[in-house]
Scaffold this active site. Structure first.
Site, PDB file in Angstrom:
ATOM      1  N   GLU A 127       0.860  -1.188   0.000  1.00  0.00           N
ATOM      2  CA  GLU A 127       0.000   0.000   0.000  1.00  0.00           C
ATOM      3  C   GLU A 127       0.900   1.243   0.000  1.00  0.00           C
ATOM      4  O   GLU A 127       1.845   1.298   0.774  1.00  0.00           O
ATOM      5  CB  GLU A 127      -0.909   0.025   1.233  1.00  0.00           C
ATOM      6  CG  GLU A 127      -1.931   1.146   1.125  1.00  0.00           C
ATOM      7  CD  GLU A 127      -2.936   1.180   2.289  1.00  0.00           C
ATOM      8  OE1 GLU A 127      -2.804   0.400   3.245  1.00  0.00           O
ATOM      9  OE2 GLU A 127      -3.834   2.008   2.215  1.00  0.00           O
ATOM     10  N   GLY A 267       2.868   2.228  10.730  1.00  0.00           N
ATOM     11  CA  GLY A 267       2.540   1.483  11.939  1.00  0.00           C
ATOM     12  C   GLY A 267       2.340   0.003  11.660  1.00  0.00           C
ATOM     13  O   GLY A 267       2.897  -0.854  12.346  1.00  0.00           O
ATOM     14  N   MET A 269       0.191  -2.961   8.547  1.00  0.00           N
ATOM     15  CA  MET A 269      -0.476  -3.111   7.255  1.00  0.00           C
ATOM     16  C   MET A 269      -1.401  -4.326   7.268  1.00  0.00           C
ATOM     17  O   MET A 269      -1.016  -5.415   7.702  1.00  0.00           O
ATOM     18  CB  MET A 269       0.591  -3.236   6.160  1.00  0.00           C
ATOM     19  CG  MET A 269       0.024  -3.353   4.770  1.00  0.00           C
ATOM     20  SD  MET A 269      -0.975  -1.907   4.332  1.00  0.00           S
ATOM     21  CE  MET A 269      -2.169  -2.676   3.256  1.00  0.00           C
ATOM     22  N   GLU A 270      -2.609  -4.119   6.740  1.00  0.00           N
ATOM     23  CA  GLU A 270      -3.695  -5.088   6.877  1.00  0.00           C
ATOM     24  C   GLU A 270      -3.756  -6.155   5.789  1.00  0.00           C
ATOM     25  O   GLU A 270      -4.822  -6.751   5.570  1.00  0.00           O
ATOM     26  CB  GLU A 270      -5.032  -4.323   6.896  1.00  0.00           C
ATOM     27  CG  GLU A 270      -5.451  -3.673   5.547  1.00  0.00           C
ATOM     28  CD  GLU A 270      -5.036  -2.219   5.378  1.00  0.00           C
ATOM     29  OE1 GLU A 270      -4.069  -1.791   6.038  1.00  0.00           O
ATOM     30  OE2 GLU A 270      -5.691  -1.509   4.600  1.00  0.00           O
ATOM     31  N   GLU A 304      -5.841  -3.088  12.377  1.00  0.00           N
ATOM     32  CA  GLU A 304      -5.538  -3.943  11.214  1.00  0.00           C
ATOM     33  C   GLU A 304      -6.540  -5.094  11.118  1.00  0.00           C
ATOM     34  O   GLU A 304      -6.953  -5.469  10.020  1.00  0.00           O
ATOM     35  CB  GLU A 304      -4.101  -4.476  11.277  1.00  0.00           C
ATOM     36  CG  GLU A 304      -3.024  -3.401  11.423  1.00  0.00           C
ATOM     37  CD  GLU A 304      -3.138  -2.248  10.443  1.00  0.00           C
ATOM     38  OE1 GLU A 304      -3.678  -2.441   9.338  1.00  0.00           O
ATOM     39  OE2 GLU A 304      -2.701  -1.128  10.789  1.00  0.00           O
ATOM     40  N   HIS A 307      -9.793  -3.899   9.577  1.00  0.00           N
ATOM     41  CA  HIS A 307      -9.709  -3.687   8.129  1.00  0.00           C
ATOM     42  C   HIS A 307     -10.203  -4.907   7.339  1.00  0.00           C
ATOM     43  O   HIS A 307     -10.555  -4.773   6.170  1.00  0.00           O
ATOM     44  CB  HIS A 307      -8.262  -3.414   7.707  1.00  0.00           C
ATOM     45  CG  HIS A 307      -7.879  -1.960   7.627  1.00  0.00           C
ATOM     46  ND1 HIS A 307      -8.690  -1.001   7.066  1.00  0.00           N
ATOM     47  CD2 HIS A 307      -6.754  -1.299   8.025  1.00  0.00           C
ATOM     48  CE1 HIS A 307      -8.080   0.183   7.116  1.00  0.00           C
ATOM     49  NE2 HIS A 307      -6.908   0.033   7.699  1.00  0.00           N
TER      50      HIS A 307
HETATM   51  C1  7MF Z   1      -3.971   2.824  13.603  1.00  0.00           C
HETATM   52  O1  7MF Z   1      -3.981   2.288   7.899  1.00  0.00           O
HETATM   53  C2  7MF Z   1      -4.311   3.954  12.894  1.00  0.00           C
HETATM   54  C3  7MF Z   1      -3.615   4.286  11.756  1.00  0.00           C
HETATM   55  C4  7MF Z   1      -1.663   2.164   5.998  1.00  0.00           C
HETATM   56  C5  7MF Z   1      -0.461   2.571   6.798  1.00  0.00           C
HETATM   57  C6  7MF Z   1      -1.982   1.604   9.037  1.00  0.00           C
HETATM   58  O2  7MF Z   1      -3.739   0.116   8.376  1.00  0.00           O
HETATM   59  C7  7MF Z   1      -3.030   1.274   7.990  1.00  0.00           C
HETATM   60  C8  7MF Z   1      -2.422   1.002   6.601  1.00  0.00           C
HETATM   61  C9  7MF Z   1      -0.343   4.825   7.896  1.00  0.00           C
HETATM   62  C10 7MF Z   1      -0.641   5.698   8.923  1.00  0.00           C
HETATM   63  C11 7MF Z   1      -1.367   5.252  10.018  1.00  0.00           C
HETATM   64  C12 7MF Z   1      -1.794   3.923  10.098  1.00  0.00           C
HETATM   65  C13 7MF Z   1      -1.500   3.033   9.047  1.00  0.00           C
HETATM   66  C14 7MF Z   1      -0.758   3.494   7.936  1.00  0.00           C
HETATM   67  C15 7MF Z   1      -2.560   3.512  11.291  1.00  0.00           C
HETATM   68  C16 7MF Z   1      -2.257   2.370  12.011  1.00  0.00           C
HETATM   69  C17 7MF Z   1      -2.949   2.047  13.135  1.00  0.00           C
HETATM   70  N1  7MF Z   1      -3.493   0.649   5.678  1.00  0.00           N
HETATM   71 BR1  7MF Z   1       0.626   5.458   6.449  1.00  0.00          BR
HETATM   72 ZN    ZN Z   2      -5.694   1.586   8.327  1.00  0.00          ZN
END
Ligand code: 7MF
Ligand code: ZN
Length: 879
Positions: A127, A267, A269-270, A304, A307
């Site tokens: 992503e 942080g 990835m799902e 995650e 998601h």
């Molecule tokens: C909790 O959104 C809140 C936000 C993208 C990478 C994780 O699951 C995600 C991924 C970014 C910025 C913040 C977060 C994430 C990403 C995140 C993680 C945990 N799809 Br870039």
């Molecule tokens: Zn997310």
């Protein structure tokens, strides 16, 4: 060639559906650290066959092309067009099998996007657009297909070979190699693909879903971290149970894998059934992780996991819709944390975070709606606006429709769109249709940027016993969006007597008075609400539970704030009133100081804080939140021109004044809470530690804190208490700090996550000398400019959480930071762009600092070979 060619803007309005279905994707990896060979077989079918033949357009980046075959015919360079990052195969028939072979180079991939090396194992991050660094493919979220993945590698170096879905085959191969096949039955977009190859150990548990599916849960880590996975596993089980209980959503495969890596841009990835996590959000042991880390792990594991439905089963049509999955999933993880811990404390922390991170973004050069209209580099739009503000918009649906109305909307959303790639409009329609309401005007929240300001005024007429509240909403202009429309604002309200009793509310025209919080809807630019039978001029308790993401302006008298702090039924309002009172006091002393006057301590603030400290009934974690003064950057945002030193000195003066006035209360409470009981992970134990440590931070402003901190450090059995004591000693420049830092370093030098804390403690120390410390720490053996966690801990913390260091008047902080942005950009453009955004608020400072920051921004802008990531941030900042 760097990703994101500078200057190319992509517009939401230009969206075109992909003309082909991809019916299946077969991937074969020949795994190697230096070179991995990727073979792909894709089954294309033209959606509207009548138009055949048509071009097949694919994305690719940094790929070494070996061969292409179309329907088993080898294509020569005359048969296709390879231009930059697109590959076009002209005139392909309605059903086309495309086979490609490419070589990629994981070990030299420092951008940590695509396939790369972490320690001794390989992993992927796709992503938003990383899949194109693995193979040629229509790398866009609306192209969904089923994946079959074959992994072949040397068995001794790569005993573990993982990808999405179910394991369908394993085989031993000649010369010590082996093969593992994975098949994911759910069609998915390429950004959810993942693979992991290496020598990893695992912790295993299982979860039986409500319908009886026995899901195997596995957390893969490097062997030395096996004893730090319990909390993550417990959080995963809790997430799975919670999503069944609250959202009626069950897991849909027999396997759920989590892999932890030290080298991750974000942080977590799902990826479908194969989540990849920054180790910061997996690994915890009481002596290595703080309470905040434990809560962070629970929240991110939840995020995650959630998601899987909001993002994976229903995904985004295009990247402009990112908030469709992220705003919704953040809302879900916030609710999960609220249900698992204290709802009130969670809400306050979310609001604090929104105000300190998202508000400045929405008022700066990168301001954008939660659904942006254009971007140059999508990675720059994983923002506080898309995530945190996006979650507040989902929360407003929830507030307007109630829990059952919201769940009806979710149910319809899944009924309509399971297996599809959809838009924010589809989500809004599901919510509206399920509840038979019109949400068209509410939809403006998706397209309008900027934080609305709500100016509230009141009038009490003693003769008629009428009380009228008038609300005016104004959203300031943002770059590219001059004219703003009124937005729908859920307005939760209570009225208190000056003695703090809640009044029953009766709007003019209503037949009876109802007690408790009243939910009103504001949707015009200006609106008045009149209440009758109000016996005395009340104290308004506004936007309870922070019912809309706005800046609330009301000229509270000090005694009104005191009433709210002491008596309001809403924890957010009590906290906010305390913050307002502290903010008023600090900003007033900052102004006095600027005029050359002596600073003085506001007595109503002392009285209010004495009240807070004397409350022996309240949740200690709530008291800790109320006692935490607004941070320096947030205070700076409230000024016309940020006064860096003034705010630092005024805040310190107020904190010290409160500490001296209330010393007996702070030390009494500290002693009670510091009862020598062994570490526990419970919510109440965490709450007690948070109050204990904020008391300690006040006591460190007086003579008594230092020895308490020294003793706490010596006897601590957990990282929360250790860090609070050490950070306190470092901040006050205690002679104890030096040895404490040295002992900590000796003990934890081989532990990446704990060493991050060691870097943070030093980078955050106020003052213009810190830049020298930070520069020197870059040579520390535990530091690496290639590692995002290290960069965030040392360089990011210095630039974003140390205002007197970064904004040193001589510009030394700026020059240092600009050098880092340029250095990082050659290695990891995503991280470089995040770092570059530290300059975004440059126009809010005095002329001297403004000029210095502008010079550095221009220096970055003119550096050769700049990535699209950094150039978008810097050119917007300079515009
Ligand atoms: C909790 O959104 C809140 C936000 C993208 C990478 C994780 O699951 C995600 C991924 C970014 C910025 C913040 C977060 C994430 C990403 C995140 C993680 C945990 N799809 Br870039
Ligand atoms: Zn997310």
């Amino acid at each position: 060639m760097k990703e994101g060619i500078a200057g190319k803007t992509i517009y939401r309005k230009d969206y075109l559906a992909y003309p082909w279905d991809v019916n299946h994707l077969d991937l074969h990896f020949d795994i190697g650290i230096e070179t991995t060979i990727v073979r792909a077989e894709m089954a294309f079918e033209l959606k509207d066959g009548a138009g055949a033949p048509q071009d097949i357009v694919l994305n690719g980046s940094d790929l070494q092309l070996v061969s292409i075959r179309l329907n088993d015919r080898i294509l020569t360079t005359d048969d296709y067009v390879l231009e930059g990052e697109t590959l076009t195969i002209p005139g392909a028939p309605q059903n086309s099998i495309l086979k490609t072979e490419v070589r990629i180079h994981p070990a030299s991939n420092s951008a940590l996007e695509g396939l790369y090396l972490s320690g001794k194992f390989l992993l992927t991050q796709c992503e938003a657009q990383g899949f194109r660094k693995i193979t040629w493919f229509p790398d866009r979220p609306d192209v969904m297909t089923t994946y079959r993945v074959t992994l072949e590698a040397d068995k001794s170096n790569f005993p573990v070979l993982l990808s999405n879905g179910n394991k369908t085959e394993t085989a031993e191969l000649p010369s010590g190699r082996h093969r593992v096949c994975w098949q994911d039955p759910f069609p998915k977009p390429s950004y959810l693909f993942a693979l992991v190859a290496g020598d990893l150990s695992l912790v295993e548990d299982h979860f039986i879903t409500r319908s009886g599916r026995d899901v195997s849960l596995r957390i893969y880590v490097e062997k030395e971290n096996l004893d730090r996975c319990d909390h993550a596993m417990e959080s995963l089980v809790n997430s799975m149970r919670w999503d069944e209980d609250r959202f009626d959503l069950e897991y849909d495969l027999d396997i759920y894998h989590i892999v932890a890596t030290n080298d991750f841009n974000m942080g977590a990835m799902e990826n479908k059934s194969l989540n990849i996590f920054n180790s910061k959000y997996v690994l915890a042991r009481p002596d290595t992780a703080t309470d905040a880390d434990y809560q962070g792990i629970e929240g991110v594991i939840g995020h995650e996991y959630f998601h899987n439905w909001t993002g994976n089963r229903v995904t985004c049509q295009d990247w402009f819709q990112l908030t469709l999955k992220e705003g919704l999933t953040v809302f879900r993880d916030e609710e999960f944390s609220a249900d698992m811990q204290s709802r009130a404390v969670k809400r306050i922390r979310v609001v604090r975070d929104l105000r300190s991170r998202q508000f400045p973004e929405d008022d700066g050069p990168m301001a954008h709606p939660i659904r942006p209209d254009h971007y140059a580099e999508i990675n720059n739009f994983y923002t506080a606006t898309v995530y945190q503000k996006g979650a507040t918009i989902i929360r407003m649906y929830h507030t307007l429709l109630g829990e059952s109305g919201f769940q009806k909307g979710m149910k319809l959303y899944f009924e309509r769109h399971d297996g599809q790639a959809v838009t924010c409009d589809d989500f809004l329609s599901a919510m509206a249709d399920a509840n038979d309401v019109n949400l068209d005007r509410f939809g403006r929240w998706y397209s309008q940027s900027g934080t609305p300001q709500v100016f509230v005024s009141d009038h009490y007429d003693a003769s008629t016993k009428r009380y009228t509240l008038t609300l005016k909403q104004i959203t300031p202009a943002t770059p590219g969006q001059q004219d703003k429309l009124p937005l729908v604002l859920p307005f939760a309200l209570g009225l208190l007597t000056s003695q703090g009793e809640e009044l029953a509310l009766q709007l003019e025209g209503e037949t009876e008075a109802v007690s408790g919080t009243r939910l009103l809807i504001m949707e015009e630019a200006q609106q008045a609400f009149s209440f009758i039978n109000i016996p005395q001029a009340p104290v308004p308790s506004l936007f309870r539970d922070y019912s809309a993401p706005v800046k609330i302006f009301f000229d509270y008298l000090p005694e009104q704030l005191a009433t709210l702090i002491a008596y309001d039924s809403d924890a957010y309002v009590r906290w906010d009133a305390a913050q307002r009172m502290a903010q008023n006091a600090i900003l007033e002393q900052c102004r006095q100081r600027a005029k050359g006057n002596e600073m003085v301590l506001d007595t109503s603030l002392v009285r209010a804080f004495r009240g807070i400290m004397s409350d022996n009934q309240a949740d200690p974690a709530l008291l800790a939140e109320a006692l935490q003064l607004p941070d320096e950057d947030y205070l700076a945002e409230q000024m016309e021109v940020a006064d860096v030193e003034g705010i630092h000195e005024a805040r310190k003066f107020i904190k010290k004044g409160l500490a001296i006035e209330l010393e007996a209360l702070f030390s009494g409470r500290y002693a009670t809470l510091n009862d020598g009981s062994p570490y526990q992970k419970t919510a109440i134990a965490m709450a007690r530690r948070s109050l204990k440590n904020i008391c300690l931070s006040y006591l460190l402003e007086t003579g008594t804190g230092e020895s308490l901190a020294g003793a706490q450090l010596a006897s601590s059995d957990n990282m929360t208490d250790t860090l609070a004591a050490m950070q306190g000693l470092v901040l006050m420049d205690s002679p104890l700090a030096k040895t404490a830092l040295l002992e900590f370093e000796t003990k934890w030098q081989a532990d990446a996550l704990v060493m991050d804390k060691w870097f943070i403690m030093q980078a955050i120390k106020p003052g213009s000398n810190t830049v020298t410390t930070v520069r020197a720490l870059m040579d520390h053996p535990a530091f690496s400019i290639q590692n995002p966690n290290k960069v965030r801990a040392l360089i990011g913390v210095f630039a974003m959480l140390n205002p007197t260091g970064f904004h040193a008047a001589d510009g030394s902080g700026y020059a240092f930071h600009a050098d880092r942005v340029i250095e990082l950009d050659a290695l990891n453009p995503q991280i470089a762009a995040r770092m570059a955004s530290a300059f975004n608020r440059w126009k809010r400072y005095d002329e001297g600092r403004k000029a210095l920051m502008k010079t550095e921004l221009e220096r970055i802008a003119s550096a050769g070979g700049l990535s699209g990531d950094v150039s978008e941030i810097v050119s917007n900042a300079l515009r």
